[in-house]
Design a protein around this motif. Structure first.
Motif, short mmCIF file in Angstrom:
data_model
loop_
_atom_site.label_atom_id
_atom_site.label_comp_id
_atom_site.label_asym_id
_atom_site.label_seq_id
_atom_site.Cartn_x
_atom_site.Cartn_y
_atom_site.Cartn_z
N THR A 18 0.84 -1.20 0.00
CA THR A 18 0.00 0.00 0.00
C THR A 18 0.87 1.25 0.00
O THR A 18 0.62 2.20 -0.75
N GLN A 19 1.91 1.24 0.82
CA GLN A 19 2.83 2.38 0.86
C GLN A 19 3.44 2.63 -0.51
O GLN A 19 3.45 3.76 -1.00
N LEU A 20 3.91 1.56 -1.14
CA LEU A 20 4.54 1.68 -2.46
C LEU A 20 3.55 2.24 -3.49
O LEU A 20 3.89 3.14 -4.27
N CYS A 21 2.32 1.73 -3.46
CA CYS A 21 1.29 2.20 -4.40
C CYS A 21 1.09 3.71 -4.29
O CYS A 21 1.02 4.41 -5.29
N LEU A 22 0.97 4.20 -3.08
CA LEU A 22 0.68 5.61 -2.87
C LEU A 22 1.87 6.50 -3.21
O LEU A 22 1.70 7.58 -3.77
N GLU A 23 3.06 6.02 -2.89
CA GLU A 23 4.26 6.80 -3.21
C GLU A 23 4.47 6.88 -4.72
O GLU A 23 4.77 7.94 -5.26
N VAL A 24 4.29 5.74 -5.41
CA VAL A 24 4.53 5.70 -6.85
C VAL A 24 3.41 6.40 -7.63
O VAL A 24 3.67 7.22 -8.50
N ALA A 114 -4.77 4.71 -4.94
CA ALA A 114 -4.46 6.13 -4.71
C ALA A 114 -5.59 7.01 -5.24
O ALA A 114 -5.96 8.00 -4.60
N ASP A 115 -6.16 6.63 -6.39
CA ASP A 115 -7.29 7.40 -6.93
C ASP A 115 -8.51 7.30 -6.03
O ASP A 115 -9.24 8.27 -5.83
N GLN A 116 -8.75 6.10 -5.47
CA GLN A 116 -9.89 5.93 -4.55
C GLN A 116 -9.71 6.84 -3.32
O GLN A 116 -10.66 7.48 -2.88
N ILE A 117 -8.50 6.89 -2.80
CA ILE A 117 -8.23 7.72 -1.63
C ILE A 117 -8.40 9.19 -1.98
O ILE A 117 -9.03 9.95 -1.25
N ALA A 118 -7.84 9.59 -3.13
CA ALA A 118 -7.97 10.98 -3.57
C ALA A 118 -9.44 11.37 -3.73
O ALA A 118 -9.83 12.48 -3.36
N GLU A 119 -10.23 10.44 -4.25
CA GLU A 119 -11.66 10.70 -4.45
C GLU A 119 -12.36 10.90 -3.09
O GLU A 119 -13.13 11.84 -2.92
N VAL A 120 -12.07 10.04 -2.13
CA VAL A 120 -12.66 10.16 -0.81
C VAL A 120 -12.27 11.49 -0.17
O VAL A 120 -13.09 12.16 0.45
N LEU A 121 -11.02 11.88 -0.34
CA LEU A 121 -10.52 13.11 0.27
C LEU A 121 -10.76 14.34 -0.60
O LEU A 121 -10.39 15.44 -0.23
#
Length: 124
Positions: A18-24, A114-121
């Motif tokens: 998960t960390q790698l996904c968000l950083e990349v 990362a897109d899902q998180i961005a959408e939520v936020l």
């Protein structure tokens, strides 16, 4: 502006992936914690823009951790997104009653996380 995300997840493989996904994917700064206590301590110390919180953890589960974050004046404003394998309607209703920013069901797609998180936020 670069976002700072704190991941509280007891499974090392999921935490690292998960960390790698968000950083990349987004170039976000990512902190990690492997337990509720470590996660709350890091949230207080680091003031992340959001917390990704695993629901099923040993010792103190994600919902109790969320309650701790909500009870602390310096962390109660931080949006919390639950990561859960529990997607049953009654559990979804329970999560909806909490003041969580969102719920992402496991297993999630690392390419779209990362897109899902961005959408939520609501990050554009």
């Amino acid at each position: 502006m670069t976002k700072h995300i704190l991941i509280i997840e007891d499974e090392p493989d999921i935490r690292e992936a998960t960390q790698l996904c968000l950083e990349v994917a987004k170039g976000w700064k990512v902190s990690t914690a492997c337990s509720s206590q470590e996660g709350v301590e890091k949230a207080v110390a680091e003031h992340p823009d959001a917390v990704l919180l695993d629901v099923m953890m040993p010792d103190v589960d994600g919902l109790a951790t969320f309650a701790q974050l909500q009870a602390h004046p310096s962390t109660q404003h931080i949006p919390v997104i639950l990561l859960t394998a529990k997607a049953q309607p009654d559990e979804q209703r329970r999560f909806a009653q909490l003041k969580v920013a969102g719920v992402i069901t496991k297993p999630y797609d690392p390419l779209t996380l990362a897109d899902q998180i961005a959408e939520v936020l609501e990050i554009r």
